[in-house]
Design a protein around this motif. Structure first.
Motif, PDB file in Angstrom:
ATOM      1  N   GLN A  14       0.832  -1.203   0.000  1.00  0.00           N
ATOM      2  CA  GLN A  14       0.000   0.000   0.000  1.00  0.00           C
ATOM      3  C   GLN A  14       0.869   1.256   0.000  1.00  0.00           C
ATOM      4  O   GLN A  14       0.593   2.209  -0.713  1.00  0.00           O
ATOM      5  N   ALA A  17       2.274   1.773  -3.400  1.00  0.00           N
ATOM      6  CA  ALA A  17       1.238   2.279  -4.307  1.00  0.00           C
ATOM      7  C   ALA A  17       1.028   3.774  -4.109  1.00  0.00           C
ATOM      8  O   ALA A  17       0.867   4.526  -5.074  1.00  0.00           O
ATOM      9  N   VAL A  18       1.029   4.210  -2.852  1.00  0.00           N
ATOM     10  CA  VAL A  18       0.877   5.641  -2.566  1.00  0.00           C
ATOM     11  C   VAL A  18       2.052   6.425  -3.138  1.00  0.00           C
ATOM     12  O   VAL A  18       1.871   7.475  -3.768  1.00  0.00           O
ATOM     13  N   THR A  21       1.685   6.707  -6.855  1.00  0.00           N
ATOM     14  CA  THR A  21       0.662   7.694  -7.201  1.00  0.00           C
ATOM     15  C   THR A  21       1.221   9.108  -7.084  1.00  0.00           C
ATOM     16  O   THR A  21       1.004   9.955  -7.964  1.00  0.00           O
ATOM     17  N   ILE A  22       1.947   9.370  -6.015  1.00  0.00           N
ATOM     18  CA  ILE A  22       2.563  10.693  -5.831  1.00  0.00           C
ATOM     19  C   ILE A  22       3.562  10.959  -6.948  1.00  0.00           C
ATOM     20  O   ILE A  22       3.594  12.053  -7.528  1.00  0.00           O
ATOM     21  N   SER A  23       4.365   9.973  -7.281  1.00  0.00           N
ATOM     22  CA  SER A  23       5.354  10.124  -8.346  1.00  0.00           C
ATOM     23  C   SER A  23       4.683  10.407  -9.684  1.00  0.00           C
ATOM     24  O   SER A  23       5.110  11.303 -10.430  1.00  0.00           O
ATOM     25  N   ASP A  24       3.619   9.672  -9.999  1.00  0.00           N
ATOM     26  CA  ASP A  24       2.893   9.914 -11.251  1.00  0.00           C
ATOM     27  C   ASP A  24       2.316  11.317 -11.291  1.00  0.00           C
ATOM     28  O   ASP A  24       2.369  12.000 -12.320  1.00  0.00           O
ATOM     29  N   HIS A  25       1.743  11.753 -10.172  1.00  0.00           N
ATOM     30  CA  HIS A  25       1.180  13.103 -10.114  1.00  0.00           C
ATOM     31  C   HIS A  25       2.260  14.159 -10.335  1.00  0.00           C
ATOM     32  O   HIS A  25       2.065  15.123 -11.080  1.00  0.00           O
TER      33      HIS A  25
END
Length: 108
Positions: A14, A17-18, A21-25
């Motif tokens: 988890q 995954a967080v 997500t932060i990296s993609d953003h």
């Protein structure tokens, strides 16, 4: 922690995954900054003198204004500067620094 030291508690699925997500953003919003963080070298401002020159010009104009304008105009210019120009400039500065993300809160 030193890079050569093994991490005693690896990230859970988890948490990974967080972080993904932060990296993609970050890559979507400012890829140059995200790439610089990955390498470890932050981008350098190219023209730091521009802000200083603009501020000095503004101070010079404000200092010369009472010499050439009637006092009512000087007060009007000061009021506009305090109520419109300064807050707008601060918002633009904050957005450029990355402290304000207009997409987060949506339209007002």
């Amino acid at each position: 922690m030193h890079p050569a030291t093994p991490d005693p508690t690896p990230l859970t699925g988890q948490e990974q995954a967080v972080l993904a997500t932060i990296s993609d953003h970050e890559h979507r919003t400012d890829a140059r900054f995200a790439d610089a963080l990955a390498v470890g070298v932050l981008p350098v401002r190219r023209h730091p003198w521009r802000t200083t020159a603009l501020a000095l010009t503004g101070v010079g104009v404000l200092a010369a204004a009472p010499l050439v304008l009637p006092s009512a105009y000087v007060l009007a210019v000061a009021a506009v500067a305090l109520l419109v120009v300064v807050p707008t400039g601060l918002v633009i500065w904050a957005m450029r620094q990355g402290h304000v993300d207009p997409d987060v809160h949506g339209p007002v």
